[in-house]
Design a protein around this motif. Structure first.
Motif, PDB file in Angstrom:
ATOM      1  N   ILE A 292      -7.783   9.594  -1.472  1.00 25.46           N
ATOM      2  CA  ILE A 292      -6.482   8.933  -1.353  1.00 25.46           C
ATOM      3  C   ILE A 292      -6.409   7.707  -2.257  1.00 25.46           C
ATOM      4  O   ILE A 292      -5.394   7.457  -2.925  1.00 25.46           O
ATOM      5  CB  ILE A 292      -6.212   8.548   0.116  1.00 25.46           C
ATOM      6  CG1 ILE A 292      -6.040   9.823   0.958  1.00 25.46           C
ATOM      7  CG2 ILE A 292      -4.960   7.688   0.212  1.00 25.46           C
ATOM      8  CD1 ILE A 292      -5.865   9.558   2.440  1.00 25.46           C
ATOM      9  N   TYR A 293      -7.494   6.949  -2.314  1.00 28.43           N
ATOM     10  CA  TYR A 293      -7.507   5.771  -3.185  1.00 28.43           C
ATOM     11  C   TYR A 293      -7.432   6.173  -4.665  1.00 28.43           C
ATOM     12  O   TYR A 293      -6.792   5.475  -5.466  1.00 28.43           O
ATOM     13  CB  TYR A 293      -8.754   4.929  -2.927  1.00 28.43           C
ATOM     14  CG  TYR A 293      -8.548   3.865  -1.870  1.00 28.43           C
ATOM     15  CD1 TYR A 293      -7.742   2.766  -2.120  1.00 28.43           C
ATOM     16  CD2 TYR A 293      -9.144   3.966  -0.622  1.00 28.43           C
ATOM     17  CE1 TYR A 293      -7.537   1.793  -1.153  1.00 28.43           C
ATOM     18  CE2 TYR A 293      -8.945   3.012   0.355  1.00 28.43           C
ATOM     19  CZ  TYR A 293      -8.135   1.922   0.085  1.00 28.43           C
ATOM     20  OH  TYR A 293      -7.918   0.964   1.046  1.00 28.43           O
ATOM     21  N   GLU A 294      -8.093   7.279  -5.021  1.00 33.66           N
ATOM     22  CA  GLU A 294      -8.035   7.725  -6.406  1.00 33.66           C
ATOM     23  C   GLU A 294      -6.619   8.141  -6.806  1.00 33.66           C
ATOM     24  O   GLU A 294      -6.173   7.902  -7.922  1.00 33.66           O
ATOM     25  CB  GLU A 294      -8.995   8.902  -6.616  1.00 33.66           C
ATOM     26  CG  GLU A 294     -10.465   8.510  -6.635  1.00 33.66           C
ATOM     27  CD  GLU A 294     -11.385   9.713  -6.777  1.00 33.66           C
ATOM     28  OE1 GLU A 294     -10.865  10.852  -6.733  1.00 33.66           O
ATOM     29  OE2 GLU A 294     -12.599   9.520  -6.929  1.00 33.66           O
ATOM     30  N   VAL A 295      -5.912   8.762  -5.851  1.00 37.07           N
ATOM     31  CA  VAL A 295      -4.560   9.240  -6.135  1.00 37.07           C
ATOM     32  C   VAL A 295      -3.539   8.112  -6.075  1.00 37.07           C
ATOM     33  O   VAL A 295      -2.610   8.043  -6.888  1.00 37.07           O
ATOM     34  CB  VAL A 295      -4.177  10.364  -5.135  1.00 37.07           C
ATOM     35  CG1 VAL A 295      -2.728  10.790  -5.328  1.00 37.07           C
ATOM     36  CG2 VAL A 295      -5.090  11.564  -5.314  1.00 37.07           C
ATOM     37  N   MET A 296      -3.715   7.195  -5.114  1.00 39.25           N
ATOM     38  CA  MET A 296      -2.678   6.194  -4.844  1.00 39.25           C
ATOM     39  C   MET A 296      -3.163   4.764  -5.067  1.00 39.25           C
ATOM     40  O   MET A 296      -2.623   3.826  -4.469  1.00 39.25           O
ATOM     41  CB  MET A 296      -2.197   6.355  -3.396  1.00 39.25           C
ATOM     42  CG  MET A 296      -1.629   7.711  -3.080  1.00 39.25           C
ATOM     43  SD  MET A 296      -0.958   7.797  -1.399  1.00 39.25           S
ATOM     44  CE  MET A 296       0.360   6.578  -1.491  1.00 39.25           C
ATOM     45  N   SER A 297      -4.154   4.581  -5.908  1.00 39.65           N
ATOM     46  CA  SER A 297      -4.705   3.233  -6.087  1.00 39.65           C
ATOM     47  C   SER A 297      -3.645   2.247  -6.601  1.00 39.65           C
ATOM     48  O   SER A 297      -3.560   1.108  -6.125  1.00 39.65           O
ATOM     49  CB  SER A 297      -5.884   3.278  -7.064  1.00 39.65           C
ATOM     50  OG  SER A 297      -5.469   3.810  -8.315  1.00 39.65           O
ATOM     51  N   ARG A 298      -2.817   2.674  -7.549  1.00 33.92           N
ATOM     52  CA  ARG A 298      -1.775   1.792  -8.079  1.00 33.92           C
ATOM     53  C   ARG A 298      -0.757   1.424  -7.001  1.00 33.92           C
ATOM     54  O   ARG A 298      -0.343   0.264  -6.879  1.00 33.92           O
ATOM     55  CB  ARG A 298      -1.058   2.469  -9.248  1.00 33.92           C
ATOM     56  CG  ARG A 298      -1.882   2.564 -10.525  1.00 33.92           C
ATOM     57  CD  ARG A 298      -1.022   3.092 -11.645  1.00 33.92           C
ATOM     58  NE  ARG A 298      -1.764   3.165 -12.902  1.00 33.92           N
ATOM     59  CZ  ARG A 298      -1.234   3.559 -14.061  1.00 33.92           C
ATOM     60  NH1 ARG A 298       0.029   3.922 -14.102  1.00 33.92           N
ATOM     61  NH2 ARG A 298      -1.972   3.581 -15.147  1.00 33.92           N
ATOM     62  N   GLU A 299      -0.336   2.429  -6.237  1.00 31.80           N
ATOM     63  CA  GLU A 299       0.676   2.196  -5.208  1.00 31.80           C
ATOM     64  C   GLU A 299       0.145   1.270  -4.118  1.00 31.80           C
ATOM     65  O   GLU A 299       0.856   0.362  -3.651  1.00 31.80           O
ATOM     66  CB  GLU A 299       1.113   3.530  -4.594  1.00 31.80           C
ATOM     67  CG  GLU A 299       1.945   4.412  -5.516  1.00 31.80           C
ATOM     68  CD  GLU A 299       1.137   5.104  -6.600  1.00 31.80           C
ATOM     69  OE1 GLU A 299      -0.113   5.031  -6.532  1.00 31.80           O
ATOM     70  OE2 GLU A 299       1.731   5.695  -7.507  1.00 31.80           O
ATOM     71  N   LEU A 300      -1.113   1.485  -3.697  1.00 34.08           N
ATOM     72  CA  LEU A 300      -1.702   0.638  -2.660  1.00 34.08           C
ATOM     73  C   LEU A 300      -1.887  -0.791  -3.154  1.00 34.08           C
ATOM     74  O   LEU A 300      -1.668  -1.758  -2.407  1.00 34.08           O
ATOM     75  CB  LEU A 300      -3.042   1.223  -2.197  1.00 34.08           C
ATOM     76  CG  LEU A 300      -2.956   2.599  -1.502  1.00 34.08           C
ATOM     77  CD1 LEU A 300      -4.347   3.112  -1.170  1.00 34.08           C
ATOM     78  CD2 LEU A 300      -2.103   2.505  -0.230  1.00 34.08           C
ATOM     79  N   LYS A 301      -2.287  -0.926  -4.417  1.00 33.83           N
ATOM     80  CA  LYS A 301      -2.430  -2.276  -4.985  1.00 33.83           C
ATOM     81  C   LYS A 301      -1.070  -2.963  -5.077  1.00 33.83           C
ATOM     82  O   LYS A 301      -0.946  -4.177  -4.826  1.00 33.83           O
ATOM     83  CB  LYS A 301      -3.067  -2.168  -6.372  1.00 33.83           C
ATOM     84  CG  LYS A 301      -3.265  -3.501  -7.087  1.00 33.83           C
ATOM     85  CD  LYS A 301      -4.166  -4.451  -6.294  1.00 33.83           C
ATOM     86  CE  LYS A 301      -5.591  -3.934  -6.256  1.00 33.83           C
ATOM     87  NZ  LYS A 301      -6.504  -4.896  -5.578  1.00 33.83           N
ATOM     88  N   ALA A 302      -0.044  -2.184  -5.407  1.00 28.91           N
ATOM     89  CA  ALA A 302       1.309  -2.742  -5.483  1.00 28.91           C
ATOM     90  C   ALA A 302       1.773  -3.250  -4.122  1.00 28.91           C
ATOM     91  O   ALA A 302       2.449  -4.287  -4.022  1.00 28.91           O
ATOM     92  CB  ALA A 302       2.283  -1.682  -6.015  1.00 28.91           C
ATOM     93  N   ILE A 303       1.401  -2.499  -3.048  1.00 32.05           N
ATOM     94  CA  ILE A 303       1.769  -2.942  -1.689  1.00 32.05           C
ATOM     95  C   ILE A 303       1.091  -4.259  -1.367  1.00 32.05           C
ATOM     96  O   ILE A 303       1.704  -5.171  -0.771  1.00 32.05           O
ATOM     97  CB  ILE A 303       1.388  -1.857  -0.663  1.00 32.05           C
ATOM     98  CG1 ILE A 303       2.270  -0.613  -0.856  1.00 32.05           C
ATOM     99  CG2 ILE A 303       1.524  -2.391   0.753  1.00 32.05           C
ATOM    100  CD1 ILE A 303       1.872   0.554   0.022  1.00 32.05           C
TER     101      ILE A 303
END
Length: 330
Positions: free
Chosen positions: A300-311
C-alpha cells in the motif's frame, strides 16, 4: 519587548499548529495499519487495536475481490482489451519474431524440442506418433482393394508397354537360332493377335499379383510401415530447424495467419468459459488474506506513498491555518 513577544506568538502559533496537524495525520495514517494485532492491558483490550486495515482485512479482501471480478476482470473488459488491434498486432509480431529467430537456428528438431519437453517425454511422443500413424496406414493397406488397385496399375502399365512393342521382333528374339519357329512367329504374330494375347493375360495376372501383394502386406505390412515411419521420424528429428524452414516463407506466413486466427477464436469463444471456471473474486480474496500485514502495508505504501505523504503535509497546512485563525480571536 512586548512587541517582540507578539511577533514570536504570531510565528509560534501557526508553526505549532502545523506541527500538531502533521503529527496528528502521521499518527492517523500509521493507525490504519498498526498495531497488527489487538493489544491488552490487564486483560482489557486497548481501543483502536488492531489498526483499521488489520481489523477489517477480511471485509476489505471481500470488497476488493468483488470489485476486481466485476469491474476489472470481467468478460467485456478482457474481450475488448485482448481483441484490440494493438493486442492482435502484438501476437502477430511475436509469432513472426519467433519464426525469424528459428530461421537461423542450427539446432536439430530434437534439440529444439528438448527446450520444452524432457528426453523421456520426447521419446514417448515419437513412439506414440509412430504407433498411431502406423496403425492408420496399416489399416488402409490391409484393405483387399489396395492389392487389387496396385496390381491393376502395375499390370496395366506392363501390358501397355508390351502392346507397343513389335511382336515379330520380340518372338523372333525368343526363337533366335530356330529359323523355322522364327518364320512361324513372323507369319502368325500379328498386332491384333498380340494385343488379344495380353488382353486375355491381364485379368489373371492382376488377380495373381493382387493375391501376392495382399499376402505380403498382411504378413509384413505393419512392420514395414512402422520401420518406414520410424526412419522418416528420425530423419525429421535430426534435421536442423533452419533447414526445415528454408524456403518455407509462404507456409510460415500461413502459419502466422492461422495462429492469429486461433488466438482470436480462443479469446472470443472460450474466454467466457475460462472466466466461468475461474473464481477471480475468490482468488483475489484468498491472496489478500494470505498476505501478512507487513507485506500488505509495504504494498500500500509503494502504491500510495505520494498520496499518504500529501495527507500528512495537508495536516500540517491545516494546522498552520487553524493556528493563524486562532490568533485572530484570542
Amino acid at each position: 519587548m512586548e512587541c517582540f513577544f507578539m511577533t514570536v506568538s504570531y510565528i509560534i502559533a501557526p508553526l505549532l499548529g502545523g506541527i500538531i496537524g502533521y503529527i496528528t495525520n502521521y499518527i492517523a495514517i500509521r493507525m490504519l495499519f498498526r498495531p497488527h494485532t489487538a493489544k491488552y492491558v490487564f486483560g482489557m483490550k486497548v481501543p483502536f487495536t488492531p489498526g483499521l486495515i488489520p481489523k477489517e482485512k477480511g471485509r476489505i479482501a471481500e470488497a476488493i475481490g468483488g470489485a476486481v471480478s466485476q469491474n476489472l476482470m470481467n468478460h467485456d473488459v478482457l474481450n475488448r482489451y485482448l481483441l484490440s488491434e494493438e493486442m492482435t498486432l502484438k501476437v502477430r509480431h511475436a509469432v513472426e519474431h519467433f519464426f525469424d529467430q528459428q530461421k537461423n537456428n542450427q539446432e536439430t528438431v530434437a534439440q529444439f524440442l528438448k527446450h520444452y519437453v524432457s528426453e523421456e517425454e520426447l521419446q514417448a511422443i515419437m513412439a506414440s506418433v509412430n504407433t498411431n500413424i502406423t496403425s492408420q496406414v496399416y489399416y488402409k493397406l490391409s484393405d483387399s482393394e489396395v492389392g487389387k488397385n496396385v496390381a491393376h496399375v502395375v499390370v496395366e502399365n506392363a501390358v501397355e508397354k508390351m502392346k507397343r512393342m513389335n511382336p515379330v521382333e520380340v518372338l523372333g528374339g525368343l526363337f533366335r537360332g530356330l529359323s523355322g519357329l522364327k518364320a512361324i512367329a513372323a507369319k502368325y504374330a500379328g498386332a491384333s493377335l498380340w494385343n488379344k494375347f495380353f488382353t486375355l493375360l491381364q485379368a489373371p495376372a492382376e488377380k495373381l499379383l493382387a493375391k501376392n501383394i495382399n499376402g505380403m502386406l498382411e504378413k509384413n505390412g505393419e512392420e514395414m510401415v512402422s520401420k518406414m515411419i520410424g526412419n522418416e521420424t528420425q530423419t525429421l528429428m535430426n534435421t536442423p530447424v533452419a533447414l526445415l524452414l528454408k524456403g518455407k516463407d509462404e507456409q510460415i506466413a500461413q502459419i502466422v495467419k492461422m495462429m492469429e486466427s486461433v488466438y482470436s477464436t480462443v479469446i472470443s469463444e472460450h474466454l467466457p468459459r475460462i472466466l466461468e471456471s475461474i473464481d477471480i473474486s475468490k482468488i483475489v480474496r484468498e491472496r489478500i488474506n494470505e498476505m501478512g500485514m507487513d507485506e500488505t502495508e509495504k504494498i500500500i505504501y509503494e502504491v500510495m506513498s505520494r498520496e499518504l505523504k500529501a495527507i500528512e503535509l495537508l495536516g500540517a497546512l491545516l494546522g498552520m491555518i487553524m493556528g493563524s485563525i486562532n490568533l485572530l480571536f484570542f
